[in-house]
Design a protein around this motif. Structure first.
Motif, PDB file in Angstrom:
ATOM      1  N   VAL A 186     -12.185   7.546   1.146  1.00  0.00           N
ATOM      2  CA  VAL A 186     -12.904   7.650   2.174  1.00  0.00           C
ATOM      3  C   VAL A 186     -13.974   6.893   2.140  1.00  0.00           C
ATOM      4  O   VAL A 186     -14.527   6.590   3.393  1.00  0.00           O
ATOM      5  CB  VAL A 186     -12.958   9.274   2.310  1.00  0.00           C
ATOM      6  CG1 VAL A 186     -13.906   9.719   3.527  1.00  0.00           C
ATOM      7  CG2 VAL A 186     -11.624   9.905   2.858  1.00  0.00           C
ATOM      8  N   SER A 187     -14.767   6.834   1.206  1.00  0.00           N
ATOM      9  CA  SER A 187     -15.890   5.942   1.112  1.00  0.00           C
ATOM     10  C   SER A 187     -15.968   4.620   1.243  1.00  0.00           C
ATOM     11  O   SER A 187     -16.988   3.942   1.721  1.00  0.00           O
ATOM     12  CB  SER A 187     -16.711   6.431  -0.141  1.00  0.00           C
ATOM     13  OG  SER A 187     -16.076   5.723  -1.239  1.00  0.00           O
ATOM     14  N   HIS A 188     -14.845   3.978   1.136  1.00  0.00           N
ATOM     15  CA  HIS A 188     -14.492   2.593   1.402  1.00  0.00           C
ATOM     16  C   HIS A 188     -13.985   2.509   2.865  1.00  0.00           C
ATOM     17  O   HIS A 188     -13.748   1.347   3.217  1.00  0.00           O
ATOM     18  CB  HIS A 188     -13.551   1.863   0.613  1.00  0.00           C
ATOM     19  CG  HIS A 188     -14.423   1.894  -0.815  1.00  0.00           C
ATOM     20  ND1 HIS A 188     -15.288   0.587  -1.020  1.00  0.00           N
ATOM     21  CD2 HIS A 188     -14.438   2.527  -2.034  1.00  0.00           C
ATOM     22  CE1 HIS A 188     -15.848   0.822  -2.342  1.00  0.00           C
ATOM     23  NE2 HIS A 188     -15.222   2.008  -2.783  1.00  0.00           N
ATOM     24  N   TRP A 244       0.908  -1.092  -0.225  1.00  0.00           N
ATOM     25  CA  TRP A 244      -0.005  -0.061   0.234  1.00  0.00           C
ATOM     26  C   TRP A 244       0.875   1.275   0.028  1.00  0.00           C
ATOM     27  O   TRP A 244       0.664   2.376  -0.727  1.00  0.00           O
ATOM     28  CB  TRP A 244      -0.967  -0.092   1.139  1.00  0.00           C
ATOM     29  CG  TRP A 244      -1.607   1.235   1.368  1.00  0.00           C
ATOM     30  CD1 TRP A 244      -1.460   2.378   2.137  1.00  0.00           C
ATOM     31  CD2 TRP A 244      -2.557   1.810   0.397  1.00  0.00           C
ATOM     32  NE1 TRP A 244      -2.400   3.310   1.902  1.00  0.00           N
ATOM     33  CE2 TRP A 244      -3.142   2.982   0.762  1.00  0.00           C
ATOM     34  CE3 TRP A 244      -3.178   1.242  -0.815  1.00  0.00           C
ATOM     35  CZ2 TRP A 244      -4.086   3.900   0.172  1.00  0.00           C
ATOM     36  CZ3 TRP A 244      -4.153   2.155  -1.462  1.00  0.00           C
ATOM     37  CH2 TRP A 244      -4.622   3.319  -1.064  1.00  0.00           C
ATOM     38  N   ARG A 245       1.774   1.432   0.886  1.00  0.00           N
ATOM     39  CA  ARG A 245       2.655   2.393   0.845  1.00  0.00           C
ATOM     40  C   ARG A 245       3.344   2.764  -0.526  1.00  0.00           C
ATOM     41  O   ARG A 245       3.520   3.988  -0.766  1.00  0.00           O
ATOM     42  CB  ARG A 245       3.821   2.239   2.056  1.00  0.00           C
ATOM     43  CG  ARG A 245       4.700   3.651   2.108  1.00  0.00           C
ATOM     44  CD  ARG A 245       6.107   3.255   2.777  1.00  0.00           C
ATOM     45  NE  ARG A 245       6.896   2.393   2.169  1.00  0.00           N
ATOM     46  CZ  ARG A 245       7.655   2.849   1.196  1.00  0.00           C
ATOM     47  NH1 ARG A 245       7.594   4.052   0.581  1.00  0.00           N
ATOM     48  NH2 ARG A 245       8.372   1.779   0.777  1.00  0.00           N
ATOM     49  N   VAL A 278      -6.454   4.415   5.054  1.00  0.00           N
ATOM     50  CA  VAL A 278      -6.663   3.180   4.437  1.00  0.00           C
ATOM     51  C   VAL A 278      -5.573   2.109   4.979  1.00  0.00           C
ATOM     52  O   VAL A 278      -5.701   0.886   5.575  1.00  0.00           O
ATOM     53  CB  VAL A 278      -6.257   3.113   2.803  1.00  0.00           C
ATOM     54  CG1 VAL A 278      -6.119   1.835   2.196  1.00  0.00           C
ATOM     55  CG2 VAL A 278      -7.395   3.725   2.294  1.00  0.00           C
ATOM     56  N   ALA A 279      -4.357   2.640   5.329  1.00  0.00           N
ATOM     57  CA  ALA A 279      -3.312   1.644   5.961  1.00  0.00           C
ATOM     58  C   ALA A 279      -3.848   1.325   7.508  1.00  0.00           C
ATOM     59  O   ALA A 279      -3.638   0.004   7.933  1.00  0.00           O
ATOM     60  CB  ALA A 279      -2.119   2.616   6.258  1.00  0.00           C
ATOM     61  N   GLY A 325      -6.658  -4.469  -3.229  1.00  0.00           N
ATOM     62  CA  GLY A 325      -6.754  -4.998  -4.738  1.00  0.00           C
ATOM     63  C   GLY A 325      -7.613  -3.938  -5.645  1.00  0.00           C
ATOM     64  O   GLY A 325      -7.325  -3.377  -6.442  1.00  0.00           O
ATOM     65  N   TYR A 326      -8.790  -3.784  -4.826  1.00  0.00           N
ATOM     66  CA  TYR A 326      -9.568  -2.688  -5.576  1.00  0.00           C
ATOM     67  C   TYR A 326      -8.990  -1.064  -5.600  1.00  0.00           C
ATOM     68  O   TYR A 326      -9.141  -0.765  -6.622  1.00  0.00           O
ATOM     69  CB  TYR A 326     -10.911  -2.672  -4.704  1.00  0.00           C
ATOM     70  CG  TYR A 326     -11.753  -1.486  -5.131  1.00  0.00           C
ATOM     71  CD1 TYR A 326     -12.576  -1.597  -6.288  1.00  0.00           C
ATOM     72  CD2 TYR A 326     -11.913  -0.146  -4.355  1.00  0.00           C
ATOM     73  CE1 TYR A 326     -13.312  -0.430  -6.741  1.00  0.00           C
ATOM     74  CE2 TYR A 326     -12.574   0.699  -4.807  1.00  0.00           C
ATOM     75  CZ  TYR A 326     -13.480   0.504  -6.066  1.00  0.00           C
ATOM     76  OH  TYR A 326     -14.190   1.711  -6.480  1.00  0.00           O
ATOM     77  N   LEU A 327      -8.445  -0.815  -4.500  1.00  0.00           N
ATOM     78  CA  LEU A 327      -8.027   0.535  -4.700  1.00  0.00           C
ATOM     79  C   LEU A 327      -6.666   0.875  -5.442  1.00  0.00           C
ATOM     80  O   LEU A 327      -6.510   1.764  -6.074  1.00  0.00           O
ATOM     81  CB  LEU A 327      -7.407   0.949  -3.161  1.00  0.00           C
ATOM     82  CG  LEU A 327      -8.815   1.049  -2.229  1.00  0.00           C
ATOM     83  CD1 LEU A 327      -8.353   1.489  -0.685  1.00  0.00           C
ATOM     84  CD2 LEU A 327      -9.666   2.191  -2.658  1.00  0.00           C
ATOM     85  N   ILE A 328      -5.811  -0.435  -5.667  1.00  0.00           N
ATOM     86  CA  ILE A 328      -4.962  -0.234  -6.454  1.00  0.00           C
ATOM     87  C   ILE A 328      -5.170  -0.281  -7.817  1.00  0.00           C
ATOM     88  O   ILE A 328      -4.833   0.672  -8.758  1.00  0.00           O
ATOM     89  CB  ILE A 328      -3.636  -1.322  -6.058  1.00  0.00           C
ATOM     90  CG1 ILE A 328      -3.060  -1.127  -4.884  1.00  0.00           C
ATOM     91  CG2 ILE A 328      -2.768  -1.604  -7.284  1.00  0.00           C
ATOM     92  CD1 ILE A 328      -2.037  -2.251  -4.516  1.00  0.00           C
TER      93      ILE A 328
END
Length: 157
Positions: A57-59, A9-10, A93-94, A119-122
């Motif tokens: 933010v919404s997730h 993520w980072r 998110v982290a 996976g979704y965010l990436i």
């Protein structure tokens, strides 16, 4: 495993800052072009980054959002506002990833696994980085080669 996920993520999050930080101010208003060569009425580069932040933010459940707040629809934030917002949503998110992978009881009613959200965010954010690159290219804003290739080579370091 948790630390490997957080590192992934980072690295991904850093790519957004890498790109955003190298876009000249004039490029922040760039939009993609339609087939007829006219500018689209879609989001400009600044609003694409605002959208990325808003989706994050919404997730993220409220208990993990920290200082992350949504941008209002139609708002075109400055680069500094985007950087501040993306820092807050990236941290949120982290924190959610760490908690969901660590079986934190605060996420027991959260309907996604941390890995699935990652996976979704990436995928989502990578799509929008491509959209930003296309808008810049079509608007005549040429980023240096180290930026264009740096979005990919960072993953290999």
């Amino acid at each position: 495993m948790i630390e490997a996920v957080l590192e992934t993520w980072r690295v991904h999050d850093d790519l957004n800052f890498f790109l955003l930080g190298r876009i000249p101010e004039a490029g922040m208003r760039a939009v993609t072009l339609l087939k007829n060569g006219q500018p689209s009425t879609g989001r400009d580069v600044a609003r694409v980054f605002a959208h990325v932040h808003n989706v994050r933010v919404s997730h993220v459940p409220k208990g993990f959002q920290g200082s992350a707040r949504l941008f209002e629809n139609g708002v075109t934030p400055s680069k500094s506002e985007l950087e501040e917002a993306l820092r807050a949503s990236g941290s949120a998110v982290a924190e959610l990833l760490r908690a969901s992978l660590g079986r934190d009881p605060r996420v027991k009613n959260y309907d996604r696994t941390g890995i699935r959200l990652l996976g979704y965010l990436i995928s989502h954010e990578s799509h929008h980085r491509g959209q930003v690159m296309l808008a810049l290219k079509q608007s005549g804003v040429r980023l240096p080669e180290d930026v264009r290739f740096g979005l990919w080579t960072t993953w290999l370091k």
